[in-house]
Design a protein around this motif. Structure first.
Motif, PDB file in Angstrom:
ATOM      1  N   SER A 176       0.840  -1.207   0.000  1.00 22.60           N
ATOM      2  CA  SER A 176       0.000   0.000   0.000  1.00 22.60           C
ATOM      3  C   SER A 176       0.872   1.253   0.000  1.00 22.60           C
ATOM      4  N   ILE A 177       1.951   1.220   0.810  1.00 24.50           N
ATOM      5  CA  ILE A 177       2.813   2.410   0.882  1.00 24.50           C
ATOM      6  C   ILE A 177       3.461   2.669  -0.483  1.00 24.50           C
ATOM      7  N   SER A 178       4.007   1.574  -1.119  1.00 22.92           N
ATOM      8  CA  SER A 178       4.659   1.741  -2.425  1.00 22.92           C
ATOM      9  C   SER A 178       3.673   2.271  -3.445  1.00 22.92           C
ATOM     10  N   MET A 179       2.446   1.719  -3.426  1.00 19.33           N
ATOM     11  CA  MET A 179       1.458   2.135  -4.421  1.00 19.33           C
ATOM     12  C   MET A 179       1.040   3.583  -4.201  1.00 19.33           C
ATOM     13  N   ALA A 180       0.938   3.995  -2.941  1.00 24.35           N
ATOM     14  CA  ALA A 180       0.544   5.386  -2.656  1.00 24.35           C
ATOM     15  C   ALA A 180       1.621   6.337  -3.200  1.00 24.35           C
ATOM     16  N   ILE A 181       2.903   5.967  -2.973  1.00 21.51           N
ATOM     17  CA  ILE A 181       3.997   6.824  -3.464  1.00 21.51           C
ATOM     18  C   ILE A 181       3.955   6.891  -4.993  1.00 21.51           C
ATOM     19  N   ALA A 182       3.783   5.704  -5.627  1.00 22.37           N
ATOM     20  CA  ALA A 182       3.752   5.660  -7.094  1.00 22.37           C
ATOM     21  C   ALA A 182       2.594   6.489  -7.629  1.00 22.37           C
ATOM     22  N   ALA A 183       1.423   6.441  -6.968  1.00 19.75           N
ATOM     23  CA  ALA A 183       0.245   7.172  -7.434  1.00 19.75           C
ATOM     24  C   ALA A 183       0.497   8.677  -7.361  1.00 19.75           C
ATOM     25  N   VAL A 184       1.103   9.118  -6.246  1.00 16.13           N
ATOM     26  CA  VAL A 184       1.371  10.557  -6.100  1.00 16.13           C
ATOM     27  C   VAL A 184       2.355  11.010  -7.188  1.00 16.13           C
ATOM     28  N   MET A 185       3.429  10.191  -7.396  1.00 15.73           N
ATOM     29  CA  MET A 185       4.423  10.566  -8.403  1.00 15.73           C
ATOM     30  C   MET A 185       3.807  10.618  -9.795  1.00 15.73           C
ATOM     31  N   THR A 186       2.946   9.655 -10.115  1.00 11.41           N
ATOM     32  CA  THR A 186       2.308   9.628 -11.435  1.00 11.41           C
ATOM     33  C   THR A 186       1.432  10.863 -11.613  1.00 11.41           C
ATOM     34  N   ALA A 187       0.666  11.211 -10.571  1.00 10.89           N
ATOM     35  CA  ALA A 187      -0.223  12.374 -10.661  1.00 10.89           C
ATOM     36  C   ALA A 187       0.595  13.648 -10.899  1.00 10.89           C
ATOM     37  N   ALA A 190       0.312  15.983 -14.270  1.00 14.36           N
ATOM     38  CA  ALA A 190      -0.031  17.397 -14.130  1.00 14.36           C
ATOM     39  C   ALA A 190       1.044  18.269 -14.783  1.00 14.36           C
ATOM     40  N   ASP A 191       2.311  17.882 -14.603  1.00 10.41           N
ATOM     41  CA  ASP A 191       3.413  18.658 -15.159  1.00 10.41           C
ATOM     42  C   ASP A 191       3.381  18.638 -16.689  1.00 10.41           C
ATOM     43  N   ARG A 192       3.133  17.432 -17.235  1.00 11.86           N
ATOM     44  CA  ARG A 192       3.072  17.286 -18.700  1.00 11.86           C
ATOM     45  C   ARG A 192       1.946  18.144 -19.272  1.00 11.86           C
ATOM     46  N   VAL A 193       0.780  18.098 -18.653  1.00  7.18           N
ATOM     47  CA  VAL A 193      -0.378  18.840 -19.152  1.00  7.18           C
ATOM     48  C   VAL A 193      -0.101  20.340 -19.082  1.00  7.18           C
ATOM     49  N   GLN A 194       0.530  20.774 -18.003  1.00  6.28           N
ATOM     50  CA  GLN A 194       0.836  22.201 -17.822  1.00  6.28           C
ATOM     51  C   GLN A 194       1.791  22.685 -18.908  1.00  6.28           C
ATOM     52  N   THR A 202      -7.739  16.770 -23.954  1.00  6.71           N
ATOM     53  CA  THR A 202      -7.298  15.518 -24.580  1.00  6.71           C
ATOM     54  C   THR A 202      -5.985  15.050 -23.948  1.00  6.71           C
ATOM     55  N   ALA A 203      -5.051  16.016 -23.764  1.00  3.53           N
ATOM     56  CA  ALA A 203      -3.746  15.655 -23.177  1.00  3.53           C
ATOM     57  C   ALA A 203      -3.935  15.090 -21.773  1.00  3.53           C
ATOM     58  N   LEU A 204      -4.876  15.700 -21.006  1.00  5.35           N
ATOM     59  CA  LEU A 204      -5.121  15.247 -19.638  1.00  5.35           C
ATOM     60  C   LEU A 204      -5.680  13.818 -19.641  1.00  5.35           C
ATOM     61  N   ARG A 205      -6.656  13.577 -20.542  1.00  2.97           N
ATOM     62  CA  ARG A 205      -7.248  12.226 -20.599  1.00  2.97           C
ATOM     63  C   ARG A 205      -6.200  11.192 -20.968  1.00  2.97           C
ATOM     64  N   ARG A 206      -5.363  11.564 -21.958  1.00  2.00           N
ATOM     65  CA  ARG A 206      -4.335  10.610 -22.399  1.00  2.00           C
ATOM     66  C   ARG A 206      -3.339  10.342 -21.262  1.00  2.00           C
ATOM     67  N   GLY A 207      -2.938  11.449 -20.596  1.00  6.21           N
ATOM     68  CA  GLY A 207      -1.994  11.329 -19.477  1.00  6.21           C
ATOM     69  C   GLY A 207      -2.547  10.430 -18.385  1.00  6.21           C
ATOM     70  N   LEU A 208      -3.833  10.617 -18.064  1.00  6.33           N
ATOM     71  CA  LEU A 208      -4.444   9.810 -16.995  1.00  6.33           C
ATOM     72  C   LEU A 208      -4.500   8.337 -17.387  1.00  6.33           C
ATOM     73  N   LEU A 209      -4.843   8.118 -18.664  1.00  7.29           N
ATOM     74  CA  LEU A 209      -4.937   6.734 -19.159  1.00  7.29           C
ATOM     75  C   LEU A 209      -3.579   6.036 -19.056  1.00  7.29           C
ATOM     76  N   GLY A 253      -1.061   6.978 -17.184  1.00 11.39           N
ATOM     77  CA  GLY A 253      -0.705   6.896 -15.761  1.00 11.39           C
ATOM     78  C   GLY A 253      -1.372   5.726 -15.076  1.00 11.39           C
ATOM     79  N   LEU A 254      -2.676   5.565 -15.326  1.00 11.86           N
ATOM     80  CA  LEU A 254      -3.410   4.479 -14.661  1.00 11.86           C
ATOM     81  C   LEU A 254      -2.928   3.114 -15.144  1.00 11.86           C
ATOM     82  N   SER A 255      -2.634   3.017 -16.454  1.00 13.82           N
ATOM     83  CA  SER A 255      -2.128   1.733 -16.969  1.00 13.82           C
ATOM     84  C   SER A 255      -0.794   1.414 -16.302  1.00 13.82           C
ATOM     85  N   PHE A 256       0.038   2.470 -16.170  1.00  7.87           N
ATOM     86  CA  PHE A 256       1.340   2.268 -15.529  1.00  7.87           C
ATOM     87  C   PHE A 256       1.155   1.789 -14.079  1.00  7.87           C
TER      88      PHE A 256
END
Ligand SMILES: Nc1ncnc2c1ncn2[C@@H]1O[C@H](COP(=O)(O)OP(=O)(O)OP(=O)(O)O)[C@@H](O)[C@H]1O
Ligand SMILES: [Mg+2]
Length: 467
Positions: A9-20, A24-28, A149-156, A158-161
């Motif tokens: 759970s801890i590893s996944m939480a860290i990975a989720a925050v990093m992915t988000a 966000a950085d890519r979209v910006q 579109t960029a946000l949707r693609r990024g999320l997709l 990210g979630l797959s990763f």
């Protein structure tokens, strides 16, 4: 939650925050690039349209404005075009339906646009001459669309990763977790006869070291259990033998005593008196021996908490007076001074097994006699102790007990006496008896000066009537 789930759970939480953060950085960045591009394209468009407008205004053919500006007006991103002549009079106006062209204000840059239209104003200056003003509205909706579109693609992505990572981490933790689960199982079964299987891993690793520590602990416990069993068996054997050995001479003595008594009754007067005295003395000894046998049996009663004691309310003062009466004679016969003082106040009651408690005091007195030189004083007394308790104490002026032995003396079969008559049960019995009465026993002693052993017992709460 077990260790594996927690780490996962801890590893996944860290990975989720990093992915988000990455998405966000890519979209910006993408949005900033789009804004730049729109800004420069708008400037180019405004320049070209200005050229066309100046041309029409200079030639005085404002009716051609519509024709000259039509390529711009037809562009998808151009929302409206408006031209004013040098006197500020509108000479051309074209735009999408529903747009109030005259009400529009100029925007400083694309960044601040909120209504989806970037409003540009250009002064129409040619050869230092002012020909009027061109106003242009450029749509910025494509920016929002593209960012979406960029946000949707990024999320997709990210979630797959994250999903892939989760599967991978779970698998890896399953490999390490299996060893850990085996260790946890082994820890649970460390007290059982056979230790549950331990993981076979490199003996230098943490798991390997824990594993061998568990095996050592298990075999240590096994040895300790065997040792204890042996001790317990020895104790039982000793106990059975002692009781058995004591009973035999007792029975014989009793029979002999009865025979002596019979002869005393049937013989001449002088013999009667002597034999009567002998019979009386041996009767006392038999009584004491019987008491000792009972003590041994008492120890085993105290050993098993299930066996109830014969508890009643006891008047403390009369109990103490009885003890003093019974034990002073033996102490004085042995050449010790006897001092009795009851400071427990009038009418205190205790609740307990009178015979056991008397035996407890008797043991303390016997020790005081044994470990005190002739002529020294032995004190028996009682005093009020901490809230709701009384302390019965026996104090002597004997050899004292060295500091390091003050715990060991309460262990069963621990004697520090040189005499082979001692077995080391006296104080063990006292401690057990005190504890079965919700009491405590404490020792204070000074080597060479004397010892006081005090038993504190809860006061039963009701007044002793007529005591
Ligand atoms: N009043 C005392 N003064 C000095 N030492 C004492 C006193 N009471 C007990 N001890 C020490 O404590 C040890 C344990 O006492 P305990 O009465 O349990 O056993 P014991 O006297 O050796 O044998 P027994 O079981 O026959 O009484 C004694 O061997 C003795 O060394
Ligand atoms: Mg003793």
């Amino acid at each position: 939650m077990n260790l594996r789930t927690r780490l996962f759970s801890i590893s996944m939480a860290i990975a989720a925050v990093m992915t988000a953060v990455m998405v966000a950085d890519r979209v910006q960045t993408h949005r900033a690039a789009l804004i730049d591009k729109t800004q420069s394209r708008s400037a180019d468009l405004a320049d070209l349209a200005s050229e066309a407008a100046v041309y029409a205004l200079r030639s005085g053919r404002t009716e051609r404005l519509a024709e000259l500006l039509s390529p711009f007006a037809e562009m998808r991103q151009v929302v409206y075009i408006k031209v004013l002549d040098r006197s500020g009079r509108p000479v051309h106006r074209s735009g999408a339906i529903g747009i109030d062209i005259d009400a529009r204000d100029t925007d400083a840059s694309v960044t601040g646009v909120e209504d989806g239209i970037y409003d540009v104003t250009r002064r129409l200056i040619k050869d230092d001459e002012d020909w009027g003003t061109l106003r242009l509205g450029i749509s910025t909706e494509s920016i929002a669309e593209s960012v979406g579109t960029a946000l949707r693609r990024g999320l997709l992505i990210g979630l797959s990763f994250l999903a892939l990572l989760a599967a991978l981490l779970w698998r890896i933790s399953a490999l390490g977790g299996r060893d850990m689960a085996m260790l946890v199982e082994a820890a649970g079964g460390i007290k059982s006869r056979t230790l549950p299987p331990l993981p076979k891993v490199d003996s230098e690793s943490e798991v390997g070291r824990l594993s061998s520590a568990f095996s050592e602990l298990h075999s240590g416990l096994k040895d300790e259990r065997a040792r204890r069993k042996e001790l317990e068996d020895n104790r039982k054997d000793f106990f059975a033998m002692a009781v058995h050995d004591l009973k035999q001479p007792l029975t014989v003595l009793k029979a002999v005593n009865e025979m002596v008594l019979e002869s005393a009754q049937s013989g001449p007067d002088g013999d009667k008196r002597d034999l009567g005295r002998i019979s009386e003395l041996s009767g006392e000894s038999i009584e004491r021996l019987s008491d000792m046998v009972e003590d041994l049996l008492n120890i085993s009663r105290l050993d098993s908490p299930d066996i109830p004691l014969d508890k009643r309310r006891i008047g403390l003062s009369s109990f103490l007076r009885g003890c003093s009466r019974d034990f002073s004679a033996a102490a004085e016969r042995a050449g010790r001074k006897w001092v009795f003082s009851d400071e427990s106040g009038e009418g205190a009651w205790i609740y307990g097994d009178e015979k056991l408690l008397k035996r407890l005091v008797g043991n303390l007195v016997m020790n005081a006699v044994q470990y005190t030189p002739e002529g020294a004083a032995i004190h028996l007394g009682a005093r009020l102790a901490e809230e709701g308790h009384v302390e019965i104490y026996v104090r002597d002026e004997g050899v004292g007990i060295p500091e390091e032995l003050r715990e060991a003396i309460f262990e069963k079969y621990r004697t520090f006496s040189d005499s082979n008559r001692n077995v080391g049960l006296g104080l063990a019995f006292c401690k057990m008896a005190a504890e079965r009465h919700s009491g405590r026993i404490k020792v204070s002693s000074e080597t060479g000066k004397g010892t006081e052993i005090a038993v504190s017992l809860p006061v039963s709460g009701q007044k002793e009537s007529g005591a």
